[in-house]
Design an enzyme around this catalytic site. Structure first.
Site, PDB file in Angstrom:
ATOM      1  N   ASP A  44       0.803  -1.221   0.000  1.00 24.12           N
ATOM      2  CA  ASP A  44       0.000   0.000   0.000  1.00 24.12           C
ATOM      3  C   ASP A  44       0.838   1.274   0.000  1.00 24.12           C
ATOM      4  O   ASP A  44       0.394   2.320   0.473  1.00 24.12           O
ATOM      5  CB  ASP A  44      -0.958   0.015   1.209  1.00 24.12           C
ATOM      6  CG  ASP A  44      -2.009  -1.059   1.125  1.00 24.12           C
ATOM      7  OD1 ASP A  44      -2.360  -1.457  -0.001  1.00 24.12           O
ATOM      8  OD2 ASP A  44      -2.482  -1.527   2.183  1.00 24.12           O
ATOM      9  N   GLU A  45       2.046   1.205  -0.546  1.00 20.53           N
ATOM     10  CA  GLU A  45       2.919   2.381  -0.572  1.00 20.53           C
ATOM     11  C   GLU A  45       3.387   2.723  -1.982  1.00 20.53           C
ATOM     12  O   GLU A  45       4.337   3.486  -2.163  1.00 20.53           O
ATOM     13  CB  GLU A  45       4.125   2.171   0.353  1.00 20.53           C
ATOM     14  CG  GLU A  45       3.766   2.080   1.827  1.00 20.53           C
ATOM     15  CD  GLU A  45       4.983   2.015   2.720  1.00 20.53           C
ATOM     16  OE1 GLU A  45       6.089   2.311   2.230  1.00 20.53           O
ATOM     17  OE2 GLU A  45       4.824   1.690   3.905  1.00 20.53           O
TER      18      GLU A  45
END
Length: 282
Positions: A226-227
């Protein structure tokens, strides 16, 4: 007959780049229909997207001449046929709001993609896929079978010639290996409560803390969970009268809208990578 193209490029910034690109296109009988550029002073990079029509050359010849043109300028160039819909595979689990929204937009002519297949670790949406005449692949995933499942998923993606993979609320963490294989062509969507509210039932956690904003983030998939580089985000307001169900429904609407924008911009070749960020020519 003219062929419509989209050219995207990035390179070290220098004087005369816009003139050089427009001059090259003029020399090759191209008519520029839309153009946008951005100079990132922090990195010293130049980004450009040009939509043009050209009737003199076939695509392979034009692409080869562009590469010759761009090499001395250290340009990373990509040439796309504008009207070719982007072949896409959608992956989903048991929350279907984003999947349903994407399929409706495609059917309505609002997204320039062709959904070649749907992959899911559950059977919930096989009837929805059938209603759009899209192949549905049920690939169960457990801790013990994750490697085999991902091998099967990648086999489907490759067999369908997918240029884009959309994780439309696919609730499995992809392995580093699969993330690398899909680098730059996989988009994920999730709520924007991270890193504050992690794990299960984030909207319950957010409601318990009385949040006043809820949102969603669409980003490219990378090995860092999620980055990945962010493509689009949006928010919706909340107040003390909202129930958990209100927040969840509003969050799903926001997720659907944000993902649709990200898919649209990517499929129109409006998103260019810029390190850990993106340049989006909307």
């Amino acid at each position: 007959m003219s062929q419509a193209y989209i050219l995207t490029l990035s390179c070290p910034d220098r004087l005369g780049l816009v003139h050089a690109v427009s001059g090259f296109l003029l020399e090759h009988g191209a008519n520029i229909e839309e153009a946008a550029q951005y100079n990132d002073h922090a990195t010293g990079l130049f980004f450009m997207r040009v939509q043009f029509a050209c009737g003199e050359h076939d695509t392979a010849t034009l692409r080869a001449r562009l590469q010759e043109f761009g090499q001395p300028l250290q340009m990373e160039l990509k040439l796309h046929e504008r009207d070719a819909p982007m072949r896409t595979v959608i992956m989903v689990s048991r929350e279907g709001h984003c999947l349903n929204d994407l399929l409706f937009r495609v059917k309505s002519g609002l997204l320039p993609i062709q959904v070649a297949a749907i992959i899911s670790n559950h059977r919930d949406f096989y009837q929805l896929a059938a209603s759009y005449n899209i192949p549905f692949h049920h690939v169960p995933v457990t801790a013990a079978t994750k490697a085999q499942a991902e091998a099967r998923q990648y086999e489907i993606i490759q067999a369908e010639g997918a240029e884009l993979v959309v994780l439309a609320r696919y609730m499995q963490v992809l392995s580093d290996d699969l993330c690398k294989k899909l680098a730059g062509r996989a988009i994920n969507i999730h709520h924007s409560f991270l890193p504050s509210f992690k794990g299960a039932k984030p909207y319950y956690q957010a409601h318990d803390r009385g949040v006043k904003l809820i949102g969603a983030t669409a980003h490219y998939v990378t090995a860092d969970l999620d980055e990945g580089p962010i493509i689009e985000q949006d928010v919706a307001r909340a107040d003390h009268t909202d129930t958990v169900e209100d927040l969840t429904a509003r969050g799903r609407d926001t997720e659907s809208l944000v993902l649709a924008r990200a898919v649209k911009w990517h499929s129109e070749h409006r998103v260019l990578p810029n390190g850990h960020k993106t340049v989006v020519f909307r």
